[in-house]
Design a protein around this motif. Sequence first.
Motif, mmCIF file in Angstrom:
data_model
loop_
_atom_site.group_PDB
_atom_site.id
_atom_site.type_symbol
_atom_site.label_atom_id
_atom_site.label_comp_id
_atom_site.label_asym_id
_atom_site.label_seq_id
_atom_site.Cartn_x
_atom_site.Cartn_y
_atom_site.Cartn_z
ATOM 1 N N ALA A 125 30.903 28.804 58.161
ATOM 2 C CA ALA A 125 30.689 27.408 58.216
ATOM 3 C C ALA A 125 30.319 26.962 56.830
ATOM 4 C CB ALA A 125 29.419 27.156 58.960
ATOM 5 N N THR A 126 29.775 27.692 55.949
ATOM 6 C CA THR A 126 29.460 27.171 54.512
ATOM 7 C C THR A 126 30.830 27.029 53.771
ATOM 8 O OG1 THR A 126 27.115 28.181 54.652
ATOM 9 C CG2 THR A 126 28.448 27.911 52.319
ATOM 10 N N VAL A 127 31.450 28.302 53.925
ATOM 11 C CA VAL A 127 32.982 28.249 53.145
ATOM 12 C C VAL A 127 33.876 27.209 53.568
ATOM 13 C CG1 VAL A 127 35.080 29.618 52.634
ATOM 14 C CG2 VAL A 127 32.882 30.696 52.534
ATOM 15 N N TRP A 128 34.009 27.017 54.831
ATOM 16 C CA TRP A 128 35.067 26.013 55.195
ATOM 17 C C TRP A 128 34.877 24.672 55.111
ATOM 18 C CZ3 TRP A 128 39.890 27.111 56.777
ATOM 19 C CH2 TRP A 128 40.533 25.973 57.474
ATOM 20 N N SER A 129 33.716 24.383 55.185
ATOM 21 C CA SER A 129 33.049 23.219 55.015
ATOM 22 C C SER A 129 33.125 22.532 53.461
ATOM 23 C CB SER A 129 31.624 22.633 55.809
ATOM 24 O OG SER A 129 30.528 23.677 55.049
ATOM 25 N N ASN A 130 33.085 23.512 52.585
ATOM 26 C CA ASN A 130 32.942 22.996 51.373
ATOM 27 C C ASN A 130 34.319 23.349 50.705
ATOM 28 O OD1 ASN A 130 30.042 22.615 49.874
ATOM 29 N ND2 ASN A 130 29.663 24.315 51.466
ATOM 30 N N VAL A 131 34.838 24.428 50.684
ATOM 31 C CA VAL A 131 36.384 24.706 50.212
ATOM 32 C C VAL A 131 37.335 23.911 50.942
ATOM 33 C CG1 VAL A 131 37.661 26.671 49.722
ATOM 34 C CG2 VAL A 131 35.362 27.111 49.511
ATOM 35 N N VAL A 132 37.180 23.675 52.136
ATOM 36 C CA VAL A 132 38.395 23.229 52.747
ATOM 37 C C VAL A 132 38.289 21.632 53.226
ATOM 38 C CG1 VAL A 132 40.007 23.275 54.802
ATOM 39 C CG2 VAL A 132 39.274 25.503 53.605
ATOM 40 N N MET A 133 37.020 21.490 54.030
ATOM 41 C CA MET A 133 36.760 20.139 54.235
ATOM 42 C C MET A 133 36.550 19.117 53.235
ATOM 43 S SD MET A 133 34.587 20.990 58.019
ATOM 44 C CE MET A 133 34.533 19.340 58.365
ATOM 45 N N SER A 134 35.519 19.642 52.329
ATOM 46 C CA SER A 134 35.287 18.792 51.336
ATOM 47 C C SER A 134 36.225 18.904 50.017
ATOM 48 C CB SER A 134 33.884 19.063 50.888
ATOM 49 O OG SER A 134 33.053 18.631 51.588
ATOM 50 N N ALA A 135 36.451 20.052 49.396
ATOM 51 C CA ALA A 135 37.213 20.273 48.242
ATOM 52 C C ALA A 135 38.857 20.361 48.508
ATOM 53 C CB ALA A 135 36.797 21.715 47.660
ATOM 54 N N GLN A 136 39.262 20.528 50.069
ATOM 55 C CA GLN A 136 40.513 20.409 50.158
ATOM 56 C C GLN A 136 41.366 21.359 49.682
ATOM 57 O OE1 GLN A 136 41.318 16.126 50.029
ATOM 58 N NE2 GLN A 136 40.616 15.938 52.214
ATOM 59 N N LEU A 137 40.870 22.767 49.593
ATOM 60 C CA LEU A 137 41.685 23.897 48.726
ATOM 61 C C LEU A 137 43.121 23.826 49.687
ATOM 62 C CD1 LEU A 137 41.990 26.160 46.742
ATOM 63 C CD2 LEU A 137 40.942 27.568 48.806
ATOM 64 N N GLN A 138 44.334 23.700 48.772
ATOM 65 C CA GLN A 138 45.632 23.960 49.490
ATOM 66 C C GLN A 138 46.327 25.118 49.062
ATOM 67 O OE1 GLN A 138 47.012 21.384 51.387
ATOM 68 N NE2 GLN A 138 44.798 20.322 51.097
ATOM 69 N N ALA A 139 47.312 25.690 49.848
ATOM 70 C CA ALA A 139 48.003 26.873 49.547
ATOM 71 C C ALA A 139 48.491 26.493 47.873
ATOM 72 C CB ALA A 139 49.081 26.981 50.477
ATOM 73 N N GLY A 140 48.669 27.601 47.230
ATOM 74 C CA GLY A 140 49.308 27.567 46.061
ATOM 75 C C GLY A 140 48.287 27.094 44.849
ATOM 76 N N GLU A 141 47.019 26.526 45.419
ATOM 77 C CA GLU A 141 45.957 26.257 44.401
ATOM 78 C C GLU A 141 45.171 27.402 44.216
ATOM 79 O OE1 GLU A 141 44.962 21.636 44.666
ATOM 80 O OE2 GLU A 141 43.804 23.091 46.216
ATOM 81 N N THR A 142 44.389 27.437 43.111
ATOM 82 C CA THR A 142 43.583 28.447 42.580
ATOM 83 C C THR A 142 42.079 28.163 42.783
ATOM 84 O OG1 THR A 142 45.117 28.706 40.692
ATOM 85 C CG2 THR A 142 42.838 29.699 40.761
#
Length: 326
Positions: A125-142
């Motif tokens: 929950a911590t990782v998904w909410s921060n890295v994806v829901m907020s920071a919106q990490l995309q495939a191909g990013e770092t």
Amino acid sequence: MRAVTVPVPGGPRALVVSEVPEPVPGPREVVVDVAAAGVNRADVNQREGHYPSPAGAPSWPGLEVSGTVVAVGSEVTTASLGDHVVALLSGGGYADRVAVDEGLLLPYLKGLDLVEAAGLPEAVATVWSNVVMSAQLQAGETLLVHGGSSGVGSIAIQIGKALGATVYATAGTPAKVEFCEQLGADRGIDYRAEDFVAVTQELTGGRGVDVVLDLVGGDYLARDVDALAVGGRVMVIASQGGSSATIDVARLMGKRGRIWGTTLRARSLEERRAIMAEVREHVWPMVASGAVRPVLDSVFPLEFAATAHERMESGEHSGKILLAVR
């Protein structure tokens, strides 16, 4: 029932096994007979008197559990007696039983050990909410993960790779660097021997990283900005390195960067339900496929909670520390 309480805040030996009343489910809650509870840095802060449970939650620690549903509220529609589940909590996991809102449950997946599964809810929950829901990490990013060998860090590496990102992770010993790379990190960085800014700049050809998941805070924040690519995002989720920081604002502006500080436990029930709904939809299939798995350091009986906290505070662990209740 038994619960590990904190009669007087202090060191690990402040944790005391006590008898407390059994929980009664509210209309949309279930009671879970706990198989295991995760041990998290927030529990240490709570034990020391710095991070009390929010209103309405049990006063003792524990942010995640696995176990079996043994009571169901009158309005519950998604869980039944006997279901094996994992659950995200606001507190109270260090106990024989705990009441939890049905929206904060995840179904148990075949192939997972029920005890090991307790190491997943808070981290995913911590990782998904921060890295994806907020920071919106995309495939191909770092993605740069600080504390890559921690419970949250180990999950962040796996989720980042599952999403198609390049992942770098900092850790404090060569063995922990190797641990991160075995989990899938493209490059582990020994922060005691290497400068993560210089390393990531070299690895990215001077471009920098798109997302930083910072479990350290303090003086890392200024260096996070130095490591960012244009349009990069820093997610600060802990302050083990200190709660104060000084950054070069002009440098942040020049990179059009963003710094966000977040917590999970203090969010409203509605927000946490939304996060867990996304985890159920997007992360749970990764767990089912084996792309994301719990990574365990050690398991202690409930009555050895103090020893588990000593293990966490030693900094020697890699992966999750759990308390086995059943």
